[in-house]
Structure formats: structure tokens, C-alpha cells
Design an enzyme around this catalytic site. Sequence first.
Site, mmCIF file in Angstrom:
data_model
loop_
_atom_site.group_PDB
_atom_site.id
_atom_site.type_symbol
_atom_site.label_atom_id
_atom_site.label_comp_id
_atom_site.label_asym_id
_atom_site.label_seq_id
_atom_site.Cartn_x
_atom_site.Cartn_y
_atom_site.Cartn_z
ATOM 1 N N CYS A 217 0.846 -1.186 0.000
ATOM 2 C CA CYS A 217 0.000 0.000 0.000
ATOM 3 C C CYS A 217 0.882 1.237 0.000
ATOM 4 O O CYS A 217 1.788 1.370 0.814
ATOM 5 C CB CYS A 217 -0.913 0.002 1.224
ATOM 6 S SG CYS A 217 -1.952 1.454 1.296
ATOM 7 N N ASN B 178 1.458 -8.751 -1.055
ATOM 8 C CA ASN B 178 0.559 -9.751 -0.490
ATOM 9 C C ASN B 178 1.266 -11.098 -0.490
ATOM 10 O O ASN B 178 2.244 -11.298 -1.201
ATOM 11 C CB ASN B 178 -0.704 -9.873 -1.355
ATOM 12 C CG ASN B 178 -1.501 -8.606 -1.389
ATOM 13 O OD1 ASN B 178 -1.290 -7.762 -2.237
ATOM 14 N ND2 ASN B 178 -2.404 -8.463 -0.447
#
Length: 299
Positions: free
Chosen positions: A240, A249
Site C-alpha cells: 500500500c 501480499n
Amino acid sequence: SVSNFVKVVEVGPRDGLQNERHIVPTEVKVEFINKLSDSGLKNIEVTSFVSPKWIPQMADSAQIYQKINKKPNISYPVLVPNMKGLEDAMKVNVREIAIFLAASETFSRKNTNCSIDNSMKIAKTVIEEALKHDIKVRGYISCIVGCPYEGQIQTKAVTNLAAFMLQCGCYEISLGDTIGVGSPNKVKNVLHELEHVSNDMNKFAIHCHDTYGQALVNIYASLECGIRTFDSSVAGLGGCPYAAGASGNVATEDLLYLLHGENLETGVDLNKIVKIGEFISSQLQKQNQSKAAAAILAK
Ligand code: HMG
Ligand code: MG
């Protein structure tokens, strides 16, 4: 009894690419998504209708959505922060959106220029409008166990948001360990508290960033708690932009290796995913972050 099927939500084209500094050509994104559509995945988050001033990489969201090959049995959700995002998404006939809130006040302001309270009001309006048009809505909660600005997060902040979004009509809530600071018992604690919000664990998904290398153990802990939906990114892409140091991720390849090893079914072809991971890593000139991919490719 708990089902043997596990749903994998691929977020590489959105979470994976949003953090890339160099703008990836639209055609490459489209090719990436089309390849993912051929891997057995049934849920692919393809882009976000956010402000291009905030996330320039996602400026081509409408084109992406129009150009990709949309298979009838696959859902292609897009991230939407507000009414403007929903309106733009509706112009290209998006069928599913994801809205996102944060359990941390500071993160909420950094990520969306908005307090938690205010973003809840906005989310409610967006969800209501989407549902009116038969658009499915998934909800995200960021910072479920920790925040880059505030450190530890009260579980109550997470359960409040989860209850709120389910009440608004989200069909599923994806619980984000945005900066990967969780460890198994912290994650389990959040999931146990969420059982008071809904005793149907199919309402919840886990979204692990692998910043501290804890994603797979946290996923395993979540499996033990009955979670059957996991978000991941091919090649471990992602992060992010408003969470410094946040890495990608959990890699879809590593997640699939774990799930298939535990005799859980995903319907996804791991070998195809490995090839797609290599494709996108070479396009981005980045090292593939998946250990399973490295092992499979070395054979
Ligand atoms: P703002 O600057 O406060 O917006 O940003 P505003 O309402 O004041 O509007 C300012 C300008 O932006 C206006 O244009 C609007 O039209 C435009 P101008 O008049 O100046 O030309 N605008 C938009 N343009 C396109 N699409 C829109 C949109 N909305 C306004 N939807 C805003 C507020 C929420 C828009 C901004 O902060 C934003 O876009 N934030 C998104 C940040 C983001 O994408 N973060 C990453 C995704 S979240 C994440 O990664 C976490 C997750 O993976 C889970 C986890 O890991 O925890 C999901
Ligand atoms: Mg994320």
C-alpha cells in the site's frame, strides 16, 4: 462440517500494481488479467476507481475494465472509495465493487483523506447505491492487527467496522493485515471476536501482506478458525502506497502450494499461476517473490 473448497481472491492487478512507481502499460495489465482468467481463478480484483492524483498507476481503470476478456463465471471486482468511483465504475458496467475502511484513524486519513466516521458515512451511501443496481459489494478493513502510524489496534475497532459493513450489505469482509505485523494468535484473537459479529466464517476473508514473513502462518491459523477465503497476489506483488515499508501480499503460488498440500481444493492451476508470475515479474523487471515458484521452476 467445514467444506474442502477454498476461495482464492487474486488481487495482483490492483494491490500488486498500485504500488509500482513506473506506470505499467494498459496492454500489459490487460494481458496479465486475461492470463489470470485462464488459470481457474474465479475472483480477480482488476483495478481501482480512485483518484489518479493519489494513485497514478490506476488512472486507466475504465479502459482496463472495458478491455479485459470478461468470462461469465468469473467476478472482476474493482476498488471504489466514494460516489465518484462508483459512478465511473457503473459507466463501464462493473458488476462487483470493493469498498475499504480502516481500523486505524491515522491510516484512514492518510489513505483516503477522511476520518473513520466520515468514511463509514460515505461507504454506506456507496453500498446502498451499488446494491440498488445489483452490484455486489465486498468490504475491506485495513490494519486489523496493527497500523504503520498507530502501532497496535484495538480489536473493537475491527469488530465495529465488520458489523457495520455486513449490516450495510457487504457479502464478505476481507480482513487486511496491511503491514504484515500479525502473528497467529493475534489473528486468531481477532477472528474469535468476529464470531460475535457473525458466526458464519464464510462472511470473512483474510488479506495478508507478507512484510514480516508471517503471511502463511497467519493463513494457516485462519484456516483452523474456519476461514475459507484468502486474498493473494501472483509473484507476491503489492503493497500500500500509504503504508511505508509494506511489502506485497502473500504470493498466490505459495498460498496454492499450502492449500493443495493440505488437500484443500481451489480449482486453480498452480503451474499456470507460476507462469503468470514469471510473466508479470519480467514485465515489471522485478524479482518474483514466490518461494514455491522458485522451487517449481528449478525442477
Ligand atoms: P480527496 O483529494 O480528499 O478527494 O481524495 P476530493 O473528494 O476532495 O476530490 C479531489 C479531486 O479528486 C477532485 O478532482 C475529484 O473529482 C477527484 P478535481 O476537482 O480536483 O479535478 N476524485 C476522484 N477522481 C477519480 N476517482 C475517484 C475520485 N474521487 C475524487 N474515485 C480520495 C479522497 C478517497 C478520492 C483519495 O484519497 C483516494 O483516491 N484514495 C485512494 C487511496 C488508495 O487507493 N489506496 C490504496 C488502496 S487501499 C489498500 O491498498 C488496502 C487494501 O489492500 C487492504 C489492506 O491491505 O489492508 C484494500
Ligand atoms: Mg492490501
